[in-house]
Structure formats: C-alpha cells, structure tokens
Design a protein around this motif. Sequence first.
Motif, PDB file in Angstrom:
ATOM      1  N   ARG A  18       0.821  -1.222   0.000  1.00  0.00           N
ATOM      2  CA  ARG A  18       0.000   0.000   0.000  1.00  0.00           C
ATOM      3  C   ARG A  18       0.862   1.283   0.000  1.00  0.00           C
ATOM      4  O   ARG A  18       0.525   2.280   0.630  1.00  0.00           O
ATOM      5  CB  ARG A  18      -0.963   0.005   1.199  1.00  0.00           C
ATOM      6  N   LYS A  21      -1.125   4.409  -1.159  1.00  0.00           N
ATOM      7  CA  LYS A  21      -1.990   4.967  -0.110  1.00  0.00           C
ATOM      8  C   LYS A  21      -1.174   5.811   0.867  1.00  0.00           C
ATOM      9  O   LYS A  21      -1.563   6.923   1.225  1.00  0.00           O
ATOM     10  CB  LYS A  21      -2.659   3.803   0.621  1.00  0.00           C
ATOM     11  N   ASN A 119     -16.752  -2.672  -6.248  1.00  0.00           N
ATOM     12  CA  ASN A 119     -16.659  -1.899  -5.006  1.00  0.00           C
ATOM     13  C   ASN A 119     -15.622  -0.771  -5.182  1.00  0.00           C
ATOM     14  O   ASN A 119     -15.108  -0.232  -4.225  1.00  0.00           O
ATOM     15  CB  ASN A 119     -16.260  -2.838  -3.849  1.00  0.00           C
ATOM     16  N   ARG A 448      -6.503   1.993  15.783  1.00  0.00           N
ATOM     17  CA  ARG A 448      -5.790   1.054  14.907  1.00  0.00           C
ATOM     18  C   ARG A 448      -4.538   0.509  15.583  1.00  0.00           C
ATOM     19  O   ARG A 448      -4.206  -0.664  15.438  1.00  0.00           O
ATOM     20  CB  ARG A 448      -5.417   1.760  13.595  1.00  0.00           C
ATOM     21  N   GLN A 449      -3.867   1.389  16.331  1.00  0.00           N
ATOM     22  CA  GLN A 449      -2.672   0.948  17.055  1.00  0.00           C
ATOM     23  C   GLN A 449      -3.027  -0.091  18.105  1.00  0.00           C
ATOM     24  O   GLN A 449      -2.328  -1.080  18.292  1.00  0.00           O
ATOM     25  CB  GLN A 449      -1.981   2.146  17.723  1.00  0.00           C
ATOM     26  N   ARG A 451      -5.442  -2.158  18.071  1.00  0.00           N
ATOM     27  CA  ARG A 451      -5.720  -3.441  17.424  1.00  0.00           C
ATOM     28  C   ARG A 451      -4.413  -4.101  16.993  1.00  0.00           C
ATOM     29  O   ARG A 451      -4.245  -5.310  17.106  1.00  0.00           O
ATOM     30  CB  ARG A 451      -6.650  -3.226  16.232  1.00  0.00           C
ATOM     31  N   LYS A 452      -3.502  -3.287  16.528  1.00  0.00           N
ATOM     32  CA  LYS A 452      -2.208  -3.845  16.108  1.00  0.00           C
ATOM     33  C   LYS A 452      -1.487  -4.477  17.302  1.00  0.00           C
ATOM     34  O   LYS A 452      -0.918  -5.564  17.193  1.00  0.00           O
ATOM     35  CB  LYS A 452      -1.357  -2.738  15.485  1.00  0.00           C
ATOM     36  N   ASP A 496     -13.192  -3.620   9.514  1.00  0.00           N
ATOM     37  CA  ASP A 496     -14.031  -3.286   8.377  1.00  0.00           C
ATOM     38  C   ASP A 496     -15.337  -4.042   8.572  1.00  0.00           C
ATOM     39  O   ASP A 496     -15.368  -5.098   9.181  1.00  0.00           O
ATOM     40  CB  ASP A 496     -13.355  -3.737   7.080  1.00  0.00           C
ATOM     41  N   SER A 518     -10.630   0.976  -2.777  1.00  0.00           N
ATOM     42  CA  SER A 518     -12.087   1.161  -2.777  1.00  0.00           C
ATOM     43  C   SER A 518     -12.445   2.548  -3.305  1.00  0.00           C
ATOM     44  O   SER A 518     -13.239   2.704  -4.218  1.00  0.00           O
ATOM     45  CB  SER A 518     -12.635   0.955  -1.373  1.00  0.00           C
ATOM     46  N   ARG A 522      -8.400   4.982   0.156  1.00  0.00           N
ATOM     47  CA  ARG A 522      -9.033   3.991   1.040  1.00  0.00           C
ATOM     48  C   ARG A 522      -9.071   2.614   0.404  1.00  0.00           C
ATOM     49  O   ARG A 522      -9.482   2.458  -0.734  1.00  0.00           O
ATOM     50  CB  ARG A 522     -10.455   4.432   1.381  1.00  0.00           C
ATOM     51  N   CYS A 523      -8.638   1.643   1.181  1.00  0.00           N
ATOM     52  CA  CYS A 523      -8.563   0.282   0.672  1.00  0.00           C
ATOM     53  C   CYS A 523      -9.407  -0.652   1.519  1.00  0.00           C
ATOM     54  O   CYS A 523      -9.742  -0.330   2.660  1.00  0.00           O
ATOM     55  CB  CYS A 523      -7.125  -0.208   0.713  1.00  0.00           C
ATOM     56  N   TRP A 568     -18.914  -7.964  -1.125  1.00  0.00           N
ATOM     57  CA  TRP A 568     -17.620  -7.399  -0.771  1.00  0.00           C
ATOM     58  C   TRP A 568     -16.611  -8.449  -0.327  1.00  0.00           C
ATOM     59  O   TRP A 568     -15.603  -8.123   0.291  1.00  0.00           O
ATOM     60  CB  TRP A 568     -17.793  -6.310   0.299  1.00  0.00           C
ATOM     61  N   LYS A 736     -16.227   6.336  10.318  1.00  0.00           N
ATOM     62  CA  LYS A 736     -14.939   5.746  10.672  1.00  0.00           C
ATOM     63  C   LYS A 736     -13.745   6.443  10.029  1.00  0.00           C
ATOM     64  O   LYS A 736     -12.662   6.423  10.571  1.00  0.00           O
ATOM     65  CB  LYS A 736     -14.929   4.268  10.311  1.00  0.00           C
TER      66      LYS A 736
HETATM   67  N1  LIG Z   1     -15.475  -3.600   2.524  1.00  0.00           N
HETATM   68  C1  LIG Z   1     -15.958  -2.367   2.473  1.00  0.00           C
HETATM   69  N2  LIG Z   1     -16.298  -1.791   1.320  1.00  0.00           N
HETATM   70  C2  LIG Z   1     -16.802  -0.532   1.309  1.00  0.00           C
HETATM   71  C3  LIG Z   1     -16.950   0.186   2.502  1.00  0.00           C
HETATM   72  C4  LIG Z   1     -16.570  -0.441   3.703  1.00  0.00           C
HETATM   73  O1  LIG Z   1     -16.676   0.130   4.773  1.00  0.00           O
HETATM   74  N3  LIG Z   1     -16.089  -1.701   3.654  1.00  0.00           N
HETATM   75  N4  LIG Z   1     -17.438   1.450   2.515  1.00  0.00           N
HETATM   76  C5  LIG Z   1     -17.693   2.169   1.285  1.00  0.00           C
HETATM   77  C6  LIG Z   1     -16.538   3.117   1.056  1.00  0.00           C
HETATM   78  N5  LIG Z   1     -15.280   2.442   1.210  1.00  0.00           N
HETATM   79  C7  LIG Z   1     -14.405   2.473   2.268  1.00  0.00           C
HETATM   80  C8  LIG Z   1     -13.369   1.604   2.132  1.00  0.00           C
HETATM   81  C9  LIG Z   1     -12.356   1.564   3.061  1.00  0.00           C
HETATM   82  C10 LIG Z   1     -12.367   2.394   4.147  1.00  0.00           C
HETATM   83  C11 LIG Z   1     -11.242   2.398   5.125  1.00  0.00           C
HETATM   84  O2  LIG Z   1     -11.253   3.134   6.061  1.00  0.00           O
HETATM   85  N6  LIG Z   1     -10.177   1.593   4.922  1.00  0.00           N
HETATM   86  C12 LIG Z   1      -9.026   1.644   5.749  1.00  0.00           C
HETATM   87  C13 LIG Z   1      -8.567   0.244   6.154  1.00  0.00           C
HETATM   88  C14 LIG Z   1      -9.456  -0.382   7.198  1.00  0.00           C
HETATM   89  C15 LIG Z   1      -8.718  -1.439   8.013  1.00  0.00           C
HETATM   90  O3  LIG Z   1      -8.858  -2.594   7.750  1.00  0.00           O
HETATM   91  N7  LIG Z   1      -7.910  -1.042   8.977  1.00  0.00           N
HETATM   92  C16 LIG Z   1      -7.127  -1.899   9.824  1.00  0.00           C
HETATM   93  C17 LIG Z   1      -5.746  -1.343   9.903  1.00  0.00           C
HETATM   94  C18 LIG Z   1      -4.895  -1.750   8.809  1.00  0.00           C
HETATM   95  C19 LIG Z   1      -3.548  -1.047   8.888  1.00  0.00           C
HETATM   96  O4  LIG Z   1      -3.216  -0.273   8.033  1.00  0.00           O
HETATM   97  N8  LIG Z   1      -2.775  -1.309   9.956  1.00  0.00           N
HETATM   98  C20 LIG Z   1      -1.498  -0.707  10.194  1.00  0.00           C
HETATM   99  C21 LIG Z   1      -1.382  -0.345  11.651  1.00  0.00           C
HETATM  100  C22 LIG Z   1      -2.371   0.667  12.098  1.00  0.00           C
HETATM  101  C23 LIG Z   1      -2.096   2.024  11.550  1.00  0.00           C
HETATM  102  O5  LIG Z   1      -1.000   2.553  11.809  1.00  0.00           O
HETATM  103  O6  LIG Z   1      -2.978   2.599  10.879  1.00  0.00           O
HETATM  104  C24 LIG Z   1      -0.432  -1.673   9.842  1.00  0.00           C
HETATM  105  O7  LIG Z   1      -0.727  -2.866   9.733  1.00  0.00           O
HETATM  106  O8  LIG Z   1       0.692  -1.237   9.660  1.00  0.00           O
HETATM  107  C25 LIG Z   1      -7.636  -1.880  11.262  1.00  0.00           C
HETATM  108  O9  LIG Z   1      -8.515  -1.083  11.566  1.00  0.00           O
HETATM  109  O10 LIG Z   1      -7.116  -2.661  12.056  1.00  0.00           O
HETATM  110  C26 LIG Z   1      -7.907   2.330   4.999  1.00  0.00           C
HETATM  111  O11 LIG Z   1      -7.811   2.235   3.761  1.00  0.00           O
HETATM  112  O12 LIG Z   1      -7.083   2.940   5.677  1.00  0.00           O
HETATM  113  C27 LIG Z   1     -13.423   3.261   4.312  1.00  0.00           C
HETATM  114  C28 LIG Z   1     -14.451   3.304   3.369  1.00  0.00           C
HETATM  115  C29 LIG Z   1     -17.923   1.248   0.137  1.00  0.00           C
HETATM  116  N9  LIG Z   1     -17.178   0.047   0.164  1.00  0.00           N
END
Ligand SMILES: Nc1nc2c(c(=O)[nH]1)N[C@@H](CNc1ccc(C(=O)N[C@@H](CCC(=O)N[C@@H](CCC(=O)N[C@@H](CCC(=O)O)C(=O)O)C(=O)O)C(=O)O)cc1)CN2
Length: 764
Positions: A18, A21, A119, A448-449, A451-452, A496, A518, A522-523, A568, A736
């Motif tokens: 990513r 992103k 999506n 997010r932290q 959860r990590k 998610d 997505s 946002r992924c 999805w 979110k």
């Molecule tokens: N599946 C799906 N499709 C959808 C939607 C939806 O909500 N879900 N909403 C509509 C709009 N789309 C959306 C799609 C993604 C996100 C979104 O917020 N995505 C996040 C990822 C969500 C996620 O899984 N987060 C993980 C964290 C993953 C991560 O990056 N972790 C880091 C650590 C944490 C950090 O520092 O952020 C890492 O591993 O390094 C969590 O919460 O645990 C992003 O791209 O940032 C929002 C809306 C339509 N389609």
Amino acid sequence: MNRIISSNIGYPRIGAQREWKKLLESFWAGKLPEEQFLSGLEGLRLTHLKVQQKKGIELIPVGDFSLYDHMLDTAAMFGLVPKRFAYYGGPVPLATYYAMARGTQGAPACEMTKWFNTNYHYIVPELNGLTPTLTVNKPLEAYREAKRKLGIDGKPVLIGPYTFLKLSKGYAPEQLDVLIELFLPLYKQILTELEQEGAVWVQIDEPILVTSLSETDMERIADIYSQLHAAAPGLKLMLHTYFDSVEHYERTVALPVQGIGLDFVHGAERNIAALRTHGFPADKALGVGLIDGRNVWLADLEAKLQLLDEVSALVPSGTLIVQPSCSLLHVPVTTRTEEQANAELLPFLAFADEKLDEVVLLGKAAAGERTDAVRSGLEASARLVRELNASPLRNRATVRAATRHIAGGPSARQSPYSVRHILQQNKFQLPLLPTTTIGSFPQTPEVRQARKRWRTGEWNEAQYRTFVQEQIQAWINIQEELGLDVLVHGEFERTDMVEFFGEKLDGFLFTRNGWVQSYGSRCVKPPVIYGDVEFVQPMTVEETVYAQSLTSKPVKGMLTGPVTILNWSFVRDDISREQVAYQIALALRQEVEALENAGIGMIQIDEPALREGLPLKQQDWQHYLDWSVHAFRLTSAAVKDTTQIHTHMCYCEFHDIIDAIRALDADVISIETSRSHGELMQSFDEHTYDQGIGLGVYDIHSPRVPAVDEMVRTIERALSVLEPELFWINPDCGLKTRGVEETVASLRNMVAAAEQFRACCDKA
Ligand SMILES: Nc1nc2c(c(=O)[nH]1)N[C@@H](CNc1ccc(C(=O)N[C@@H](CCC(=O)N[C@@H](CCC(=O)N[C@@H](CCC(=O)O)C(=O)O)C(=O)O)C(=O)O)cc1)CN2
Ligand SMILES: [Zn+2]
C-alpha cells in the motif's frame, strides 16, 4: 494458426505494501513535500511496469496509473473542473485535482459512485455547460515515460468517450449529441499525437457496451469510432469491454477498430454463443479476457486452454490476445505476502501478479509451446482446482441441509409495517425527525494501534477489550451530550464491516495483505469465502449490550447484511452466489436472534452493496433482486413486531431498485442524499414510499464540517417531497474515516438542523 499475444488491461496502483496509499495520505497531511510525493509515485509506477515487463507480458498498459481515480483523471485532462473550485484553464493544479476528489471547506467534493458492479468508486464528472479542452495528453505522457525510462513500448489506456459521457452528470439526455461533437476533436487529438509518437496499440475502455444500450446509442458509438479511426488510421484501436457480455454483439464487432476485447469470464456464455452464431471479423484482433480479474482463485488453465481453442476455431486466422477479464485494479497485488498467513489455501489463490503469470503461461500454451514448465503448469492448476472443489470445507452437509430448510421457509415479518410502526413508536417514543448515526465512529490512529498491539501479542485479549469498552463509553457520553436520539456503540472493534464478520464466521479466510482500492486512498481487504458458511458464536452482542448498559436511550445494533458480505468478499465460484447468500443469511439470522434475546430493540442490517451487485443487464435484474431481497428477509424477518429493523445503503443510484428496497420491508432505511443533493428523493416520491427514511444530510467522505444551513436545505428539499413523519436525520454513511473533532462538530450542526426543523414543524 492464430497469432497469440499476451496482454494486460490495467495493474493495481496501490502497491504491494500500500505504498500508494501511504504516499497520498502523507502528502495530504502535509508531511511530504510535493516533489517527493510525485517522485515516490513515479517510482511506484515504473516498478509496476517493470513487474509486467519481467513477467513477459507483451502489451503492457500505460496511463492506467492515477493520482486518485481514472475518471477524475479524464475529467481533469479535459479541464472539466466545476466552477466552485475556481479554475481558470491550463493543466489542472494538483491542489484543485484533490479538492475535486475530497472537497475543501469552501467547496464540496464532486459526487462519488460505484464503478459498474464493483466496489471501486469513481469521481463523477460534472459537465454543467463547461467546454472541454485538452489540458494535457495524459496517455501520451504515460507512453513517453515508459518508453524513455524502461524501453517499454506500452499500450496507452483511456476511457472511451461514450462511457465517459454516460457516466458523467450535469447535462440533459438530448444534449448528448452536442457533447459528443465537443469531445471528439479532443479524443482525435490524443490519438493523432499517439500515432505520431509511434504507439502501436491503444486501449479504449468502453465498458458501457455491456449495459443495456439502445439502437441510438449504438449508432452514436459507430459514428464516434469511425471518426476516431479516420483521425489516426495508423493506430490499432483496441476497444475494450468487460464485466459482462456485450449487449449488441454484431454491431460491436463491426465497429471500425482493429481489436475488440471481450470478457470470457463474466458473461462468457453469452459472448461465446454470440461468437458461435455470428463469427468474428477476420480483419480484427480478439482480446480474450480469460483470467478472472474480479476474483482471487487460481485458474484451471487446462480448462482455459480448451476454451481458448474453442474460440480460436471460431476466429480462424486472426490475432488472439490473451488477457485478464478486466483491469487487475479489483484484485490484490500478490500472494507472495500471504505466505505465512495462509499456508493452507495459498496454493489455490492468484492475485494480480500471479494472474499475469497465468496469462503468460496460457499464451505460451496456446501458441503450441509444450516445454516441461508449460505442461506442468497446466496440469498443476487443473489438479489444484479439482482438489479445492472436493475439499470437505466446501461441502458441509449440516450447512447445506439447514440452508435448504430455511431458504424455503417463510421470510415475512409477523405484521405489516403500518402495525409495526405504531407499536414501535409507542415503545421508543421518538421525537419528530429523530437523529442518529450510521454506526461507526472515527477509527483513530489510537484505535488502529490498539488493534495492532493486540494482533501482535503486545496486548492480551483483556487489555484490548478494556480499550474497546473505553472507546464505547467515551462515545456514548459524546452522543448523549450531542443530544442524538438513537445511539450506536461505534464499531471500534471492527477493522471493516465485512472483514470483521468474515473473521468470526466459518467458511471464510482472511488475507494478511490482500488490499484492494475502494476509493481514493481507502482500501479494503475483502475476506475470501472458500467453504460453506456457518455461524459459530455471537459476534456483536457483547459490545452492543455493553453500550446499551450505559444509556437509557436506545442503542441500535449493527450488522452487515448477507448481500453486502457476499458482494464485498471474494466468493467461491463452484456454487451459485444465491446459495452462498442464503448460507450467510442463515448465519446472520442467528446473530439477529442473539441481539434480540439480549434486549436490543433496534437492529441495523447494512446493505450498501446490494445495488452494486445488480447485474449490468436489465434482463438479469429480477432474478438477482429476488434472491437478494429474500436473503435480507431471511436475516431480518424473524424478529418481534416491536423490534425495529434498520438498513442502510450509500453511494448508488436507487431509482432502479426502489421496488426491491421496499420489498426489504425494513422499518427504516437510511440513504445517501448529500452528494447527489436530494435527487433521489424524487424516486421515493414517485413510488409513494411510506416507510421510515433516514436522510443522509451530510457527506462523510469529506473532512469539511457542513454548516447548519446547508443541512437544513437538504432536509427542506426532502420534506417538500414526502411527509416529515417518515424521516430520520443522519450522516450519509459511517464516520470511521473522519477525525474526532470534525465528527463532533458536524454532528452538533446536524442535531441543530433537526431541532430547527422540529421547532418550525411544531409551530405549523
Ligand atoms: N469492505 C468495504 N467496502 C466498502 C466500505 C466499507 O466500509 N467496507 N465502505 C464504502 C466506502 N469504502 C471504504 C473503504 C475503506 C475504508 C477504510 O477506512 N479503509 C481503511 C482500512 C481499514 C482497516 O482494515 N484497517 C485496519 C488497519 C490496517 C492497517 O493499516 N494497519 C497498520 C497499523 C495501524 C495504523 O497505523 O494505521 C499496519 O498494519 O501497519 C484496522 O482497523 O485494524 C484504509 O484504507 O485505511 C473506508 C471506506 C464502500 N465500500
Ligand atoms: Zn454507508
């Protein structure tokens, strides 16, 4: 003997880790200077081209990379910037480009909607009387870059004029011919310049050709392409379709272009039948979309080769281009990063990079190459696919029996809405225009932290649970202070809305790094449904009950509906989607029962993806809507009359499915009305919709805080169409992605807007 060429249609832009992103988000946050940002993107773009080159793909797409979205790129290339962004011609500045995508405090973002039945969301171009000009020839720049920096003679990609115009808004249908005349010279210029530069193939995407088009549409398309062909006769135009069979096969293959790309995965039967009946012109190349660009399963290459042979026999002496069924934008980058996470299922999966290997292998096999590598590649894939289909996880007798039993049983609420409405109003005593939110609250870096930490073992289960409870408590307090009428727990425990349920149900697998774009940066990480789906234990009861214990206001339980979980996820393709939907419905029905038994009186079952799953051809709509509505009702209908069922949908065109929306028989449905400015209320009026409607009065995809007045106007527009008693007031989706401060400020304004209205309705 056919000439065989291997090709790709589009490569994911997000990067294996990513990187894309992260670059975008650091740049937006002001942490990365523009120069470094752009050079970072260039590095990524070139890396992606090199990957394809190394794999041996002969026609490598260029110009498919984007700074945000390919529709927005096309609009920007044509200088189509709405007035509110104060643009005065020339190449669109980066800041303006991102303002269109994300909005600024002064100017709301452009509307965003689903790309066909995926999506992926694109930015909707607004024409509104703007005159298009060619501000930059983007495909030409991409072509030059690949050639100069990597020696790749790429295949420039652009969105065709008809698809572009059909997906744009801000004009009346009768203006279409005039618009085509405005755009054609620009397309001609792009192509002429590419021809002069020495490009050979150009890919023009016209996925609109797989939707239900009229004769007039086809006449216009024929005219467009004869003009484009005449403008650059030395170029080979590859007209691409994907996501389904073409609607007017004979007219499409007769267009004056040098190649036609057809999908031989989605809509394969109809495309093959048409090919068999009408043949294929000898003077054109056929793009054979054989490898599924929409799913993650390994292909059975023996079967694919057989299909290719069949096609080959029908196209006796032309060129066959072996390729994925569509751009690989819709699948994750590589399974290489899954090695530790998914040892068992890994052999059965193929993401973008692995799909390109399949394309190349298939191309070699089709050209008659039978080296050991080719032979064993073909055999291994066929064997693995057989093995997967026979696996006991895919065939759980108990699930099959229970699903059959329930799917055939009743799926109606005990009483009609009119009766339930009164019972529920007595129970909840809500004010006029009750205020609520759609479920999630900010997933802050802190969340997010946490959860990590838990995932990596730094925190134990109890620590993580305490953290989530603290978040819930804090937000129940905030919601009470804001004066919202129906509260939510905030979804802090969820990564998610689909992945979360996938992790808790049997039959799903989740990937470590299987990210797909997505919208914008946002992924999502779609779970993989590999086997029969089964409920294991309650998934949402603990958090919901905890939230309810903290307040006397109703807390709305929050589930993702069966059709959205299906749409999805990456879904097994050995049984029908309908059957998988019923399995999920059965599992979720048990969750609904568990929530109700735990005393939760309102349950929202989100179906934001119901509309996007609608087939692209009208003839297929009814069947899909029938089974998807049935799946929703199987999930929701078993509750008491006094239990209020909500549902939520966002970012789609509702007009087509309004009858299905009614058939869901939800007590309240919340829909998006902010970015489309209430256009869709008209549909509800025409269909005399009389159940509860949650008005999405502000756009949550933009960081801007909407003013009270703005929301008042949106409410006014809706109330001018339907009775105030029907309406709820809410943001247009979950929060979110937002920051805490802007969320609180926006919700405060939203509650104020509702109160302003209540006061004036009371007077009236
Ligand atoms: N599946 C799906 N499709 C959808 C939607 C939806 O909500 N879900 N909403 C509509 C709009 N789309 C959306 C799609 C993604 C996100 C979104 O917020 N995505 C996040 C990822 C969500 C996620 O899984 N987060 C993980 C964290 C993953 C991560 O990056 N972790 C880091 C650590 C944490 C950090 O520092 O952020 C890492 O591993 O390094 C969590 O919460 O645990 C992003 O791209 O940032 C929002 C809306 C339509 N389609
Ligand atoms: Zn939503």
